[in-house]
Design a protein around this motif. Sequence first.
Motif, PDB file in Angstrom:
ATOM      1  N   MET A   1      -5.227  -6.325  -7.814  1.00 36.41           N
ATOM      2  CA  MET A   1      -4.898  -4.977  -7.348  1.00 36.41           C
ATOM      3  C   MET A   1      -6.096  -4.373  -6.630  1.00 36.41           C
ATOM      4  O   MET A   1      -7.220  -4.428  -7.132  1.00 36.41           O
ATOM      5  CB  MET A   1      -4.496  -4.081  -8.528  1.00 36.41           C
ATOM      6  N   ALA A   2      -5.871  -3.799  -5.459  1.00 35.05           N
ATOM      7  CA  ALA A   2      -6.936  -3.170  -4.680  1.00 35.05           C
ATOM      8  C   ALA A   2      -6.633  -1.692  -4.500  1.00 35.05           C
ATOM      9  O   ALA A   2      -5.471  -1.282  -4.428  1.00 35.05           O
ATOM     10  CB  ALA A   2      -7.066  -3.851  -3.322  1.00 35.05           C
ATOM     11  N   GLN A  33      -2.425  11.659 -10.584  1.00 39.07           N
ATOM     12  CA  GLN A  33      -1.582  10.639 -11.202  1.00 39.07           C
ATOM     13  C   GLN A  33      -2.155   9.234 -11.014  1.00 39.07           C
ATOM     14  O   GLN A  33      -1.565   8.251 -11.472  1.00 39.07           O
ATOM     15  CB  GLN A  33      -0.167  10.694 -10.645  1.00 39.07           C
ATOM     16  N   GLY A  34      -3.287   9.142 -10.316  1.00 41.13           N
ATOM     17  CA  GLY A  34      -3.930   7.847 -10.110  1.00 41.13           C
ATOM     18  C   GLY A  34      -3.568   7.180  -8.814  1.00 41.13           C
ATOM     19  O   GLY A  34      -3.837   5.987  -8.634  1.00 41.13           O
ATOM     20  N   GLY A  35      -2.956   7.936  -7.889  1.00 38.54           N
ATOM     21  CA  GLY A  35      -2.611   7.387  -6.584  1.00 38.54           C
ATOM     22  C   GLY A  35      -1.172   6.931  -6.491  1.00 38.54           C
ATOM     23  O   GLY A  35      -0.345   7.224  -7.362  1.00 38.54           O
ATOM     24  N   ILE A  36      -0.881   6.195  -5.425  1.00 37.04           N
ATOM     25  CA  ILE A  36       0.475   5.692  -5.162  1.00 37.04           C
ATOM     26  C   ILE A  36       0.433   4.174  -5.221  1.00 37.04           C
ATOM     27  O   ILE A  36      -0.296   3.529  -4.464  1.00 37.04           O
ATOM     28  CB  ILE A  36       0.965   6.129  -3.771  1.00 37.04           C
ATOM     29  N   GLU A  37       1.232   3.604  -6.093  1.00 38.28           N
ATOM     30  CA  GLU A  37       1.249   2.155  -6.225  1.00 38.28           C
ATOM     31  C   GLU A  37       2.213   1.535  -5.220  1.00 38.28           C
ATOM     32  O   GLU A  37       3.366   1.967  -5.101  1.00 38.28           O
ATOM     33  CB  GLU A  37       1.644   1.734  -7.642  1.00 38.28           C
ATOM     34  N   LEU A  38       1.739   0.517  -4.515  1.00 40.47           N
ATOM     35  CA  LEU A  38       2.557  -0.199  -3.545  1.00 40.47           C
ATOM     36  C   LEU A  38       3.246  -1.374  -4.212  1.00 40.47           C
ATOM     37  O   LEU A  38       2.931  -1.750  -5.351  1.00 40.47           O
ATOM     38  CB  LEU A  38       1.687  -0.678  -2.388  1.00 40.47           C
ATOM     39  N   ALA A  39       4.174  -1.987  -3.498  1.00 41.77           N
ATOM     40  CA  ALA A  39       4.945  -3.107  -4.046  1.00 41.77           C
ATOM     41  C   ALA A  39       4.051  -4.276  -4.436  1.00 41.77           C
ATOM     42  O   ALA A  39       4.358  -5.013  -5.385  1.00 41.77           O
ATOM     43  CB  ALA A  39       5.991  -3.557  -3.031  1.00 41.77           C
ATOM     44  N   ASN A  40       2.927  -4.470  -3.731  1.00 44.30           N
ATOM     45  CA  ASN A  40       2.020  -5.593  -4.037  1.00 44.30           C
ATOM     46  C   ASN A  40       1.011  -5.258  -5.116  1.00 44.30           C
ATOM     47  O   ASN A  40       0.119  -6.068  -5.419  1.00 44.30           O
ATOM     48  CB  ASN A  40       1.292  -6.046  -2.767  1.00 44.30           C
ATOM     49  N   GLY A  41       1.105  -4.058  -5.688  1.00 43.00           N
ATOM     50  CA  GLY A  41       0.191  -3.656  -6.750  1.00 43.00           C
ATOM     51  C   GLY A  41      -1.000  -2.852  -6.286  1.00 43.00           C
ATOM     52  O   GLY A  41      -1.720  -2.268  -7.107  1.00 43.00           O
ATOM     53  N   ASP A  42      -1.251  -2.820  -4.992  1.00 47.79           N
ATOM     54  CA  ASP A  42      -2.348  -2.001  -4.466  1.00 47.79           C
ATOM     55  C   ASP A  42      -2.046  -0.516  -4.695  1.00 47.79           C
ATOM     56  O   ASP A  42      -0.879  -0.113  -4.838  1.00 47.79           O
ATOM     57  CB  ASP A  42      -2.562  -2.251  -2.984  1.00 47.79           C
ATOM     58  N   VAL A  43      -3.096   0.288  -4.698  1.00 47.53           N
ATOM     59  CA  VAL A  43      -2.952   1.720  -4.953  1.00 47.53           C
ATOM     60  C   VAL A  43      -3.591   2.511  -3.811  1.00 47.53           C
ATOM     61  O   VAL A  43      -4.722   2.234  -3.404  1.00 47.53           O
ATOM     62  CB  VAL A  43      -3.613   2.121  -6.289  1.00 47.53           C
ATOM     63  N   ILE A  44      -2.835   3.490  -3.290  1.00 47.17           N
ATOM     64  CA  ILE A  44      -3.336   4.383  -2.245  1.00 47.17           C
ATOM     65  C   ILE A  44      -3.916   5.630  -2.906  1.00 47.17           C
ATOM     66  O   ILE A  44      -3.244   6.280  -3.709  1.00 47.17           O
ATOM     67  CB  ILE A  44      -2.221   4.818  -1.281  1.00 47.17           C
ATOM     68  N   ILE A  45      -5.141   5.967  -2.554  1.00 45.19           N
ATOM     69  CA  ILE A  45      -5.765   7.206  -3.021  1.00 45.19           C
ATOM     70  C   ILE A  45      -6.037   8.100  -1.814  1.00 45.19           C
ATOM     71  O   ILE A  45      -6.887   7.781  -0.982  1.00 45.19           O
ATOM     72  CB  ILE A  45      -7.099   6.945  -3.756  1.00 45.19           C
ATOM     73  N   LEU A 340       2.657   8.184   3.343  1.00 46.77           N
ATOM     74  CA  LEU A 340       1.463   7.394   3.073  1.00 46.77           C
ATOM     75  C   LEU A 340       1.805   5.905   2.939  1.00 46.77           C
ATOM     76  O   LEU A 340       1.061   5.043   3.416  1.00 46.77           O
ATOM     77  CB  LEU A 340       0.764   7.903   1.815  1.00 46.77           C
ATOM     78  N   LYS A 341       2.922   5.589   2.314  1.00 44.44           N
ATOM     79  CA  LYS A 341       3.369   4.189   2.238  1.00 44.44           C
ATOM     80  C   LYS A 341       3.703   3.653   3.626  1.00 44.44           C
ATOM     81  O   LYS A 341       3.463   2.476   3.926  1.00 44.44           O
ATOM     82  CB  LYS A 341       4.598   4.086   1.325  1.00 44.44           C
ATOM     83  N   HIS A 342       4.253   4.511   4.471  1.00 40.47           N
ATOM     84  CA  HIS A 342       4.566   4.120   5.843  1.00 40.47           C
ATOM     85  C   HIS A 342       3.298   3.767   6.611  1.00 40.47           C
ATOM     86  O   HIS A 342       3.234   2.747   7.312  1.00 40.47           O
ATOM     87  CB  HIS A 342       5.299   5.276   6.532  1.00 40.47           C
ATOM     88  N   VAL A 343       2.258   4.575   6.451  1.00 40.48           N
ATOM     89  CA  VAL A 343       1.000   4.343   7.169  1.00 40.48           C
ATOM     90  C   VAL A 343       0.284   3.113   6.642  1.00 40.48           C
ATOM     91  O   VAL A 343      -0.162   2.250   7.412  1.00 40.48           O
ATOM     92  CB  VAL A 343       0.081   5.580   7.059  1.00 40.48           C
TER      93      VAL A 343
END
Length: 387
Positions: A1-2, A33-45, A340-343
């Motif tokens: 996870m990145a 909430q710790g960011g947004i988790e993507l389908a691959n497990g990465d997290v957007i902050i 943010l997921k789109h970007v």
Amino acid sequence: MATQKIGIIMNGVTGRMGTNQHLIRSIVAIREQGGIELANGDVIIPDPILVGRRENRLKELVETHHLSRWTTDLDEALADDYNQIYFDAQTTMRRAEAIKKAIAAGKHIYCEKPTATSLDEAIELAQLATEAGVKNGVVQDKLYLPGLLKLKRLIDSGFFGKILTVRMEFGYWVFEGDWQEGQRPSWNYRKEDGGGMIVDMYPHWSYVIQHLFGKIDSVSCLAATHIPERVDETGDAYTATADDAAYGTFELENGVIVQANSSWAVRVNRDDLLTIQVDGTEGSAVAGLRECKVQHRVNTPKPVWNPDVPNPFDFGSHWEEVPDNQEFDNAFKIQWEMFLKHVVADEEYTLDLFKGAEGIQLAEVALQSSKERRWIDVPGIKNKVNA
């Protein structure tokens, strides 16, 4: 996870909506909430830099919400490659110029509506973003209100049968500012400053109506300025040059008729500040901001008009609440997460600057209809650079 930090220029968040909905309840909430988790497990902050003209207010917001970045120099923020997204919640008159600068700087664009002061300028922004290859989106928060999500669930289930009509009631009393302070800034009632009920709310009605019920084919609208003089924030009286109410009828391509009353000069005697009643052959529903109630054809009473006897029906008791059946998050936050997921992950996103231009088009058509006292057709906007 990145973990992927993404710099966001937030311009105009010192205003009420910018502070509460976009900063506190969206970006700060996502960080908490710790960011947004993507389908691959990465997290957007999201890592915002607050931009505005009031230095003290910027410092206050940064300190209060445990942020670190602010500036009064938009050009400086745009020059920093770390900042990938430009967000605009300024007044409408300032928005287009800043968005053009952000597009030229290669930033992805997310902004409040209306996106510009005219349809031509709104289409220009959409075309510039397309040519520059930057991702873009426009706030269409009402699509994610719990009441409207429940209404969409009913539509998708076929509950209504054939939808016949929609009635929308929106607004409340905005105090004039003399003996009691107004709830909305004075520029909202000055046409020369970009104010007016139609330019404010019809971009909303555009995406709400078309998302839920169908493409708008034609419009008949009457704009009114019911309160001709108000008092501004400094206590000075001013002439209200913009409309504070609009009474519209929309004919949809599929034959559905939508009636929408919008007013800042109405006292509320209904369940919510916005109510949408949908009547169909199989059932009806009334949705507010959070709740939605329904009446199916088998539960519909059979009243007979007789003013000579007391009404025997408690009509409200014949309606049933639609259950939540899910957790509802803040509508603005939901759309921020989508964008943010789109970007970052290129997830699908359709609420772009062209959709924003459709909202401005509806406002312009409605104003034209009111001025000319006639029905006006609404032509389509082609999502092409050379349209």
